[in-house]
Design a protein around this motif. Structure first.
Motif, mmCIF file in Angstrom:
data_model
loop_
_atom_site.group_PDB
_atom_site.id
_atom_site.type_symbol
_atom_site.label_atom_id
_atom_site.label_comp_id
_atom_site.label_asym_id
_atom_site.label_seq_id
_atom_site.Cartn_x
_atom_site.Cartn_y
_atom_site.Cartn_z
ATOM 1 N N MET A 17 0.831 -1.212 0.000
ATOM 2 C CA MET A 17 0.000 0.000 0.000
ATOM 3 C C MET A 17 0.866 1.262 0.000
ATOM 4 O O MET A 17 1.849 1.316 0.762
ATOM 5 C CB MET A 17 -0.847 0.030 1.279
ATOM 6 N N THR A 18 0.536 2.252 -0.815
ATOM 7 C CA THR A 18 1.286 3.510 -0.772
ATOM 8 C C THR A 18 0.930 4.252 0.523
ATOM 9 O O THR A 18 -0.091 3.945 1.157
ATOM 10 C CB THR A 18 0.896 4.432 -1.950
ATOM 11 N N THR A 19 1.757 5.228 0.887
ATOM 12 C CA THR A 19 1.467 6.013 2.095
ATOM 13 C C THR A 19 0.104 6.667 1.986
ATOM 14 O O THR A 19 -0.682 6.697 2.935
ATOM 15 C CB THR A 19 2.561 7.099 2.278
ATOM 16 N N GLU A 20 -0.202 7.198 0.780
ATOM 17 C CA GLU A 20 -1.505 7.845 0.539
ATOM 18 C C GLU A 20 -2.652 6.884 0.842
ATOM 19 O O GLU A 20 -3.609 7.224 1.525
ATOM 20 C CB GLU A 20 -1.613 8.268 -0.941
ATOM 21 N N ASP A 21 -2.527 5.644 0.297
ATOM 22 C CA ASP A 21 -3.575 4.638 0.503
ATOM 23 C C ASP A 21 -3.695 4.258 1.972
ATOM 24 O O ASP A 21 -4.782 4.045 2.487
ATOM 25 C CB ASP A 21 -3.284 3.366 -0.315
ATOM 26 N N LYS A 22 -2.547 4.187 2.612
ATOM 27 C CA LYS A 22 -2.519 3.821 4.036
ATOM 28 C C LYS A 22 -3.288 4.870 4.855
ATOM 29 O O LYS A 22 -4.105 4.547 5.703
ATOM 30 C CB LYS A 22 -1.066 3.801 4.501
ATOM 31 N N LEU A 23 -3.003 6.149 4.565
ATOM 32 C CA LEU A 23 -3.658 7.223 5.318
ATOM 33 C C LEU A 23 -5.161 7.206 5.063
ATOM 34 O O LEU A 23 -5.964 7.409 5.965
ATOM 35 C CB LEU A 23 -3.059 8.589 4.942
ATOM 36 N N GLN A 24 -5.537 6.956 3.800
ATOM 37 C CA GLN A 24 -6.964 6.892 3.464
ATOM 38 C C GLN A 24 -7.628 5.727 4.204
ATOM 39 O O GLN A 24 -8.743 5.857 4.720
ATOM 40 C CB GLN A 24 -7.146 6.729 1.945
ATOM 41 N N ASP A 25 -6.903 4.612 4.300
ATOM 42 C CA ASP A 25 -7.420 3.438 5.018
ATOM 43 C C ASP A 25 -7.621 3.777 6.503
ATOM 44 O O ASP A 25 -8.651 3.433 7.096
ATOM 45 C CB ASP A 25 -6.430 2.282 4.846
ATOM 46 N N TYR A 26 -6.652 4.491 7.095
ATOM 47 C CA TYR A 26 -6.793 4.895 8.504
ATOM 48 C C TYR A 26 -8.038 5.771 8.663
ATOM 49 O O TYR A 26 -8.812 5.603 9.601
ATOM 50 C CB TYR A 26 -5.559 5.683 8.984
ATOM 51 N N LEU A 27 -8.207 6.719 7.743
ATOM 52 C CA LEU A 27 -9.366 7.611 7.856
ATOM 53 C C LEU A 27 -10.674 6.823 7.709
ATOM 54 O O LEU A 27 -11.604 7.005 8.504
ATOM 55 C CB LEU A 27 -9.300 8.720 6.791
ATOM 56 N N ASP A 28 -10.733 5.946 6.722
ATOM 57 C CA ASP A 28 -11.965 5.169 6.500
ATOM 58 C C ASP A 28 -12.326 4.348 7.736
ATOM 59 O O ASP A 28 -13.483 4.290 8.146
ATOM 60 C CB ASP A 28 -11.810 4.232 5.290
ATOM 61 N N LYS A 29 -11.304 3.740 8.346
ATOM 62 C CA LYS A 29 -11.568 2.891 9.523
ATOM 63 C C LYS A 29 -11.948 3.764 10.728
ATOM 64 O O LYS A 29 -12.790 3.372 11.538
ATOM 65 C CB LYS A 29 -10.337 2.035 9.846
ATOM 66 N N ALA A 30 -11.342 4.926 10.824
ATOM 67 C CA ALA A 30 -11.693 5.831 11.931
ATOM 68 C C ALA A 30 -13.140 6.299 11.773
ATOM 69 O O ALA A 30 -13.891 6.389 12.756
ATOM 70 C CB ALA A 30 -10.744 7.029 11.963
ATOM 71 N N ILE A 31 -13.558 6.573 10.552
ATOM 72 C CA ILE A 31 -14.951 6.984 10.313
ATOM 73 C C ILE A 31 -15.893 5.832 10.683
ATOM 74 O O ILE A 31 -16.919 6.039 11.347
ATOM 75 C CB ILE A 31 -15.156 7.410 8.838
ATOM 76 N N HIS A 32 -15.528 4.635 10.285
ATOM 77 C CA HIS A 32 -16.348 3.467 10.612
ATOM 78 C C HIS A 32 -16.517 3.360 12.140
ATOM 79 O O HIS A 32 -17.631 3.171 12.650
ATOM 80 C CB HIS A 32 -15.697 2.204 10.034
ATOM 81 N N ALA A 33 -15.399 3.482 12.862
ATOM 82 C CA ALA A 33 -15.434 3.371 14.331
ATOM 83 C C ALA A 33 -16.259 4.506 14.942
ATOM 84 O O ALA A 33 -17.046 4.285 15.872
ATOM 85 C CB ALA A 33 -14.008 3.392 14.874
ATOM 86 N N ALA A 34 -16.091 5.712 14.402
ATOM 87 C CA ALA A 34 -16.824 6.868 14.940
ATOM 88 C C ALA A 34 -18.332 6.695 14.725
ATOM 89 O O ALA A 34 -19.143 7.033 15.596
ATOM 90 C CB ALA A 34 -16.334 8.154 14.278
ATOM 91 N N LYS A 35 -18.707 6.141 13.596
ATOM 92 C CA LYS A 35 -20.135 5.940 13.331
ATOM 93 C C LYS A 35 -20.717 4.856 14.247
ATOM 94 O O LYS A 35 -21.841 4.980 14.731
ATOM 95 C CB LYS A 35 -20.356 5.579 11.859
ATOM 96 N N ALA A 36 -19.928 3.809 14.498
ATOM 97 C CA ALA A 36 -20.410 2.744 15.393
ATOM 98 C C ALA A 36 -20.609 3.300 16.811
ATOM 99 O O ALA A 36 -21.636 3.050 17.450
ATOM 100 C CB ALA A 36 -19.413 1.591 15.400
ATOM 101 N N ALA A 37 -19.640 4.080 17.285
ATOM 102 C CA ALA A 37 -19.768 4.681 18.615
ATOM 103 C C ALA A 37 -20.896 5.709 18.609
ATOM 104 O O ALA A 37 -21.672 5.825 19.571
ATOM 105 C CB ALA A 37 -18.448 5.340 19.018
ATOM 106 N N GLY A 38 -21.004 6.453 17.507
ATOM 107 C CA GLY A 38 -22.051 7.470 17.385
ATOM 108 C C GLY A 38 -23.440 6.863 17.476
ATOM 109 O O GLY A 38 -24.354 7.453 18.075
ATOM 110 N N ALA A 39 -23.609 5.667 16.931
ATOM 111 C CA ALA A 39 -24.917 5.005 16.980
ATOM 112 C C ALA A 39 -25.294 4.710 18.434
ATOM 113 O O ALA A 39 -26.464 4.871 18.827
ATOM 114 C CB ALA A 39 -24.868 3.721 16.160
ATOM 115 N N LEU A 40 -24.304 4.339 19.251
ATOM 116 C CA LEU A 40 -24.585 4.063 20.672
ATOM 117 C C LEU A 40 -24.994 5.346 21.405
ATOM 118 O O LEU A 40 -25.900 5.346 22.234
ATOM 119 C CB LEU A 40 -23.323 3.494 21.349
#
Ligand code: LIP
Length: 293
Positions: free
Chosen positions: A1-24
């Motif tokens: 994975m390029t650094t760019e892709d890695k950072l995008q992956d971190y952001l996508d997963k952070a959004i996923h986690a934030a939405k799961a916590a947000g639902a609670l």
């Protein structure tokens, strides 16, 4: 994975986690809450804070087992000897699962999940999500800050600060914090007073550091400062403000009467639409000494 892709992956997963916590948080928002206190009777925690942190950490740990995780509620539950945070260069997720717990308890709708990622100790990815209003603020270092609304289904809109550089035309935010000792309150109240007296357009206390930083990134507030916050309150917001073109630094001045650089564990933050505005504010503030995170 390029650094760019890695950072995008971190952001996508952070959004996923934030939405799961947000639902609670959303689910529990209008229900009666079991409230406990931490460092003071003004420092609140609910079972939703704890469950949201567990949800975020379980998910991010499963994705990134080699990363380091720092969370408000895990630190609160740690012993005095293990409470101190020692940052390393490893990817470190810094999480406030429910920033604005007092607002949550009072059904005041400014609450947020705040997820920041430090890489080489540098705030690099930031997600701040208000699940009640559906506002999702996101940023990756070097790639801009964005706001979308998950309830209105609006696409990400690029953010920039107001560009304000005149304190007398500014809307500023600050907070009293949970330590209400007289010595500290004298300084905190006076620091707000000198800014209002300057004058400025107004002073707000919204009750969530992460949202106040997000509001600076979106140009809704021109500046925000606070002493007594913790690294999890500001890690994500720092990326947002900087990526929106704003300034994030310390509430103390250096030898040249300029704000000191942000020291992320020092429990002080001053952010502003522009560095000029931060300079006008910091020169008015009396420093407060606090043990670091
Ligand atoms: C709170 C902040 C708030 C600050 C409080 C506290 P919590 O976070 O965001 O702005 O004044 O001291 O740190 O406890 O609601 O996560």
């Amino acid at each position: 994975m390029t650094t760019e892709d890695k950072l995008q992956d971190y952001l996508d997963k952070a959004i996923h986690a934030a939405k799961a916590a947000g639902a609670l948080i959303r689910e529990a928002f209008y229900s009666p809450k079991r409230i406990q206190t931490k460092s003071a009777i003004t420092d609140l925690v609910t079972e939703t804070d704890q469950l949201a942190e567990k949800t975020i950490f379980d998910y991010l740990r499963s994705q990134y087992p080699g990363h380091v995780f720092v969370g408000e509620e895990s630190v609160a539950a740690a012993s005095e000897e293990t409470k101190k945070i020692k940052l390393t260069d490893t990817e470190t997720w810094v999480v406030d699962p429910l920033d604005g717990t007092t607002n949550f308890v009072h059904q005041f709708p400014h609450v947020a999940v705040s997820i920041g990622l430090l890489i080489n100790k540098e705030p690099t990815v930031g997600v701040v999500f208000n699940p009640i209003l559906g506002e999702l603020f996101t940023a990756i270092k070097g790639r801009g800050a964005f706001l979308s609304n998950t309830l209105l289904n609006t696409p990400p809109q690029k953010l920039s600060t107001s560009g304000q550089n005149d304190l007398s035309l500014s809307l500023v935010a600050s907070e009293y914090g949970s330590d209400r000792s007289k010595t500290r309150m004298d300084i905190v109240v006076n620091n707000s007073r000198v800014v209002v007296e300057n004058p400025c357009h107004g002073l707000r206390s919204i009750g969530s550091a992460a949202l106040q930083m997000s509001f600076v990134s979106a140009g809704r507030l021109d500046a925000y400062f606070e002493t007594g916050i913790h690294v999890w309150d500001i890690a994500a917001g720092t990326v947002l403000v900087r990526e929106a073109g704003g300034y994030v630094g310390d509430t103390t001045v250096n030898g040249e009467n300029q704000p000191n650089d942000l020291s992320i564990l020092a429990r002080r933050v001053l952010c502003a639409a522009t560095q000029d505005l931060a300079v006008q504010i910091v020169r008015k503030l009396t420093p407060i000494d606090l043990p670091s995170d």
